[in-house]
Write a protein that holds these residues in place. Sequence first.
Motif, PDB file in Angstrom:
ATOM      1  N   ARG A  48       0.832  -1.214   0.000  1.00 47.11           N
ATOM      2  CA  ARG A  48       0.000   0.000   0.000  1.00 47.11           C
ATOM      3  C   ARG A  48       0.859   1.253   0.000  1.00 47.11           C
ATOM      4  N   LEU A  49       1.974   1.228   0.718  1.00 44.87           N
ATOM      5  CA  LEU A  49       2.869   2.384   0.723  1.00 44.87           C
ATOM      6  C   LEU A  49       3.541   2.539  -0.638  1.00 44.87           C
ATOM      7  N   ARG A  71       6.519   4.497   9.931  1.00 52.16           N
ATOM      8  CA  ARG A  71       7.314   3.315  10.277  1.00 52.16           C
ATOM      9  C   ARG A  71       6.851   2.778  11.616  1.00 52.16           C
ATOM     10  N   GLN A  72       6.837   1.447  11.720  1.00 56.39           N
ATOM     11  CA  GLN A  72       6.524   0.757  12.968  1.00 56.39           C
ATOM     12  C   GLN A  72       7.704  -0.146  13.307  1.00 56.39           C
ATOM     13  N   GLY A  86       8.380   3.033  20.017  1.00 57.66           N
ATOM     14  CA  GLY A  86       7.071   2.416  19.891  1.00 57.66           C
ATOM     15  C   GLY A  86       6.025   3.342  19.317  1.00 57.66           C
ATOM     16  N   GLY A  87       4.977   2.747  18.783  1.00 59.25           N
ATOM     17  CA  GLY A  87       3.882   3.524  18.222  1.00 59.25           C
ATOM     18  C   GLY A  87       4.263   4.161  16.904  1.00 59.25           C
ATOM     19  N   PRO A  88       3.469   5.127  16.448  1.00 58.14           N
ATOM     20  CA  PRO A  88       3.734   5.764  15.150  1.00 58.14           C
ATOM     21  C   PRO A  88       5.092   6.459  15.117  1.00 58.14           C
ATOM     22  N   ASN A  89       5.881   6.108  14.131  1.00 56.33           N
ATOM     23  CA  ASN A  89       7.176   6.729  13.874  1.00 56.33           C
ATOM     24  C   ASN A  89       7.232   7.065  12.396  1.00 56.33           C
ATOM     25  N   LYS A  90       8.337   7.659  11.989  1.00 54.46           N
ATOM     26  CA  LYS A  90       8.524   7.966  10.565  1.00 54.46           C
ATOM     27  C   LYS A  90       9.994   7.800  10.215  1.00 54.46           C
ATOM     28  N   ARG A  91      10.238   7.680   8.932  1.00 54.89           N
ATOM     29  CA  ARG A  91      11.600   7.592   8.427  1.00 54.89           C
ATOM     30  C   ARG A  91      11.644   8.202   7.042  1.00 54.89           C
ATOM     31  N   ARG A  92      12.814   8.669   6.655  1.00 51.76           N
ATOM     32  CA  ARG A  92      13.010   9.260   5.337  1.00 51.76           C
ATOM     33  C   ARG A  92      13.041   8.127   4.313  1.00 51.76           C
ATOM     34  N   THR A 127       0.133   1.297   5.868  1.00 50.21           N
ATOM     35  CA  THR A 127       1.214   1.882   5.069  1.00 50.21           C
ATOM     36  C   THR A 127       2.523   2.023   5.846  1.00 50.21           C
ATOM     37  N   ALA A 128       2.555   1.580   7.082  1.00 52.34           N
ATOM     38  CA  ALA A 128       3.770   1.728   7.896  1.00 52.34           C
ATOM     39  C   ALA A 128       4.827   0.708   7.498  1.00 52.34           C
ATOM     40  N   ILE A 129       6.034   1.194   7.290  1.00 50.20           N
ATOM     41  CA  ILE A 129       7.176   0.320   7.021  1.00 50.20           C
ATOM     42  C   ILE A 129       7.412  -0.513   8.275  1.00 50.20           C
ATOM     43  N   ALA A 130       7.542  -1.813   8.103  1.00 52.21           N
ATOM     44  CA  ALA A 130       7.828  -2.703   9.229  1.00 52.21           C
ATOM     45  C   ALA A 130       9.343  -2.764   9.402  1.00 52.21           C
ATOM     46  N   HIS A 131       9.826  -2.199  10.502  1.00 50.78           N
ATOM     47  CA  HIS A 131      11.270  -2.180  10.780  1.00 50.78           C
ATOM     48  C   HIS A 131      11.541  -3.249  11.838  1.00 50.78           C
ATOM     49  N   TYR A 132      12.104  -4.382  11.399  1.00 47.83           N
ATOM     50  CA  TYR A 132      12.384  -5.494  12.309  1.00 47.83           C
ATOM     51  C   TYR A 132      13.701  -5.210  13.010  1.00 47.83           C
ATOM     52  N   TRP A 133      13.578  -4.382  14.028  1.00 46.59           N
ATOM     53  CA  TRP A 133      14.664  -3.726  14.723  1.00 46.59           C
ATOM     54  C   TRP A 133      15.595  -4.695  15.430  1.00 46.59           C
ATOM     55  N   ALA A 134      15.035  -5.606  16.202  1.00 45.58           N
ATOM     56  CA  ALA A 134      15.861  -6.582  16.917  1.00 45.58           C
ATOM     57  C   ALA A 134      15.045  -7.846  17.144  1.00 45.58           C
TER      58      ALA A 134
END
Length: 184
Positions: A48-49, A71-72, A86-92, A127-134
């Motif tokens: 969707r994004l 981003r999430q 956590g929660g709604p974030n954003k990234r370039r 539409t949030a990018i899933a960032h699998y951080w750790a």
Amino acid sequence: ARVAEQFGARVVRHAYVPIAEWARVTVAPEARNDWLLVVDPDEVVPERLLAEVADLLPGIHADVAAVDAPRQYYFRDRPLRGTVWGGPNKRRLLVRRSAVELTPTIWGGMKIRPGYHVMELQFTPETAIAHYWASGYRELIARHRKYLRLEPVDRQAAGEVTGYRAVVATPWRAFRESFVTRSG
């Protein structure tokens, strides 16, 4: 790289470096187009994004330097709800090369040139990018240790100088922000 080449992309290889910003500065000039799609290897961009960006790009205004996307962050494959991540974030996500100065610094790696601005896309779960951080605590600690080694060099180069007050106050301020304000 194999998938990108299957779709006709020209893949530019770079020697391993600890953070993407270091490579981006030298690889970005190799791009054929002014717009760059910036994605980390531990991120998944939802369909969707991608559709939203494809619709947006042809009519984007000339004074837009970059587009920030929702981003999430995920920890152990679960979305983070609290802390500063956590929660709604954003990234370039999209960057116009001619409107920014790419820098090899952690946490940003670009400066917007005068006369340009950043456009923000609204956060939605779809539409949030899933960032699998750790994937777990071991990886979380390893990542933090890596950035603890790299970040002081960036801060010193940027002219940031600290003192005893900042060293004492920063952990408490960060704790309040993460665990009180953002319910971590």
